[in-house]
Design a protein around this motif. Structure first.
Motif, PDB file in Angstrom:
ATOM      1  N   MET A  16     -57.637  25.465 -50.856  1.00  0.00           N
ATOM      2  CA  MET A  16     -56.707  24.646 -50.061  1.00  0.00           C
ATOM      3  C   MET A  16     -55.256  25.131 -50.206  1.00  0.00           C
ATOM      4  SD  MET A  16     -58.630  22.720 -48.403  1.00  0.00           S
ATOM      5  CE  MET A  16     -57.433  21.660 -47.607  1.00  0.00           C
ATOM      6  N   GLY A  17     -54.811  25.374 -51.436  1.00  0.00           N
ATOM      7  CA  GLY A  17     -53.440  25.849 -51.625  1.00  0.00           C
ATOM      8  C   GLY A  17     -53.214  27.160 -50.874  1.00  0.00           C
ATOM      9  N   ALA A  91     -51.756  21.338 -54.606  1.00  0.00           N
ATOM     10  CA  ALA A  91     -53.171  21.485 -54.198  1.00  0.00           C
ATOM     11  C   ALA A  91     -53.981  22.043 -55.365  1.00  0.00           C
ATOM     12  CB  ALA A  91     -53.282  22.378 -52.966  1.00  0.00           C
ATOM     13  N   SER A 122     -57.608  14.528 -52.165  1.00  0.00           N
ATOM     14  CA  SER A 122     -58.624  14.025 -51.240  1.00  0.00           C
ATOM     15  C   SER A 122     -58.869  12.542 -51.425  1.00  0.00           C
ATOM     16  CB  SER A 122     -59.960  14.732 -51.516  1.00  0.00           C
ATOM     17  OG  SER A 122     -59.852  16.109 -51.352  1.00  0.00           O
TER      18      SER A 122
END
Ligand code: CAA
Ligand code: NAD
Length: 287
Positions: A16-17, A91, A122
């Protein structure tokens, strides 16, 4: 309204990052990425460059745009380098204590009161992350979807303490700089999308675990019967089974409802290190 964000920080260069750093650099921002070690930073950089190459191959960007995006990316292992960042997206692993420690450090380093400190969590309540800072008004959730370069949605989550100025700045960044679609969500574990998606993924794992149908047939059922781009078991592998478990744990802690409880098969797979596509094996194998 404060000036548009052009100096972005990303904490963590995992899937994600890395994706958030990539889309920010492609959009023209100067992006500084933190990882815990030089080795992790090098791995993150390599994954972003591979993804940029993929965008060139599929005709989404030119080679020149790829090179310009790569030049806008810098890596560090020292959070003190984030002092001039206007917006930071954290993240890293879905763990409240680890995130809280990072937010405490970011809050101390970044003195600009208009800077936004965002988490890509999340499922963890933003309020609890915000309490690790002295300035909870600038802390919020900025929740991207995997794969970040492909999926157009970002959820903006305000805690009870988040200032509307910070939320507006984050929304402007997501929509006007990155070109994403934004929805606003309340600070409840799972927000909008994961509150619906995660019980579905856990149900699919329970169905597979019970021997009711094969993994392939469960996935085929949802792809061909409901026009989903991928089935729930492939999707759980894509998200990362470790992350699915962390999310389930956070949602179970919030709601105390069995629908959020991680099934034993998920626990065993994570304990075995079979955490999905990123590790080469999860519910499926990825040779
Ligand atoms: N990075 C960048 N681009 C990617 C990519 C990646 N990891 N994976 C696929 N793409 C691009 C491809 O380059 C391709 O682009 P073009 O159409 O321009 O060529 C396009 O996406 C389609 O890719 P493929 O043809 O290789 O594969 P596909 O059609 O099977 O799509 C997919 C792959 C995009 C992953 C699609 O299956 C999909 O959208 N799946 C659902 C994903 C989803 O639901 N994500 C949400 C997860 S939940 C979440 O993120 C929240 C959370 O907190 C857990
Ligand atoms: P990942 O496993 O790909 O990456 C994890 C990142 O956390 C890496 O940068 C790693 O170096 C870092 N990390 C791990 N342990 C750490 C520690 N103790 N201290 C500091 N850094 C540590 O995970 P991901 O899929 O990129 O998820 C990252 C975040 O994004 C999580 O909060 C997750 O819930 C959220 N998220 C994930 C998805 C998804 O589909 N995977 C989608 C949206 C949001």
């Amino acid at each position: 309204m404060t000036e548009a964000v052009s100096r972005v920080g990303v904490v963590g260069a995992g899937q994600m990052g890395g994706g958030i750093a990539e889309v920010s650099a492609r959009a023209g921002a100067d992006v500084l990425v933190w990882e815990a070690t030089e080795e992790l930073a090098a791995g993150g950089r390599a994954r972003i460059l591979k993804s940029l190459d993929r965008a060139v191959s599929s005709g989404k960007i030119t080679e020149r745009e790829r090179d310009q995006a790569a030049e806008r990316l810098t890596f560090t292992t020292d959070l003190a380098d984030f002092a001039d960042r206007q917006l930071v997206v954290e993240a890293i692993v879905e763990n409240e204590a680890v995130k809280a420690e990072i937010f405490g450090k970011l809050d101390a380093v970044i003195t600009d009161p208009d800077a936004v400190l965002a988490s890509n969590t999340s499922s963890l309540p933003i309020q609890r992350i915000a309490t690790a800072t002295k300035n909870p008004g600038r802390v919020l959730g900025l929740h991207f979807f995997n794969p970040v370069p492909v999926l157009p949605l970002v959820e903006v989550i305000s805690s009870l303490s988040t200032s509307e100025a910070a939320a507006a700045r984050a929304e402007q960044f997501a929509s006007e700089v990155l070109g994403k679609q934004v929805v606003r969500a309340t600070d409840r574990s799972g927000f909008i999308v994961n509150a619906l998606l995660v019980p579905y993924l856990l149900s699919a794992i329970r169905m597979y675990e019970s021997g009711f149908a094969t993994a392939e047939d469960i996935d085929k059922g949802m792809m061909l019967g409901c026009a989903h781009p991928m089935g729930p078991l492939k999707l759980a592998d894509l998200v990362g089974l470790d992350t699915v478990k962390f999310i389930a744990d956070a949602m179970y802690a919030e709601y105390k409802e069995p629908t959020y409880a991680a099934p034993p098969l998920l626990l065993r797979l994570v304990e075995a290190g079979y955490v999905g596509k990123k590790s080469g094996r999860g519910i499926y194998e990825y040779p």
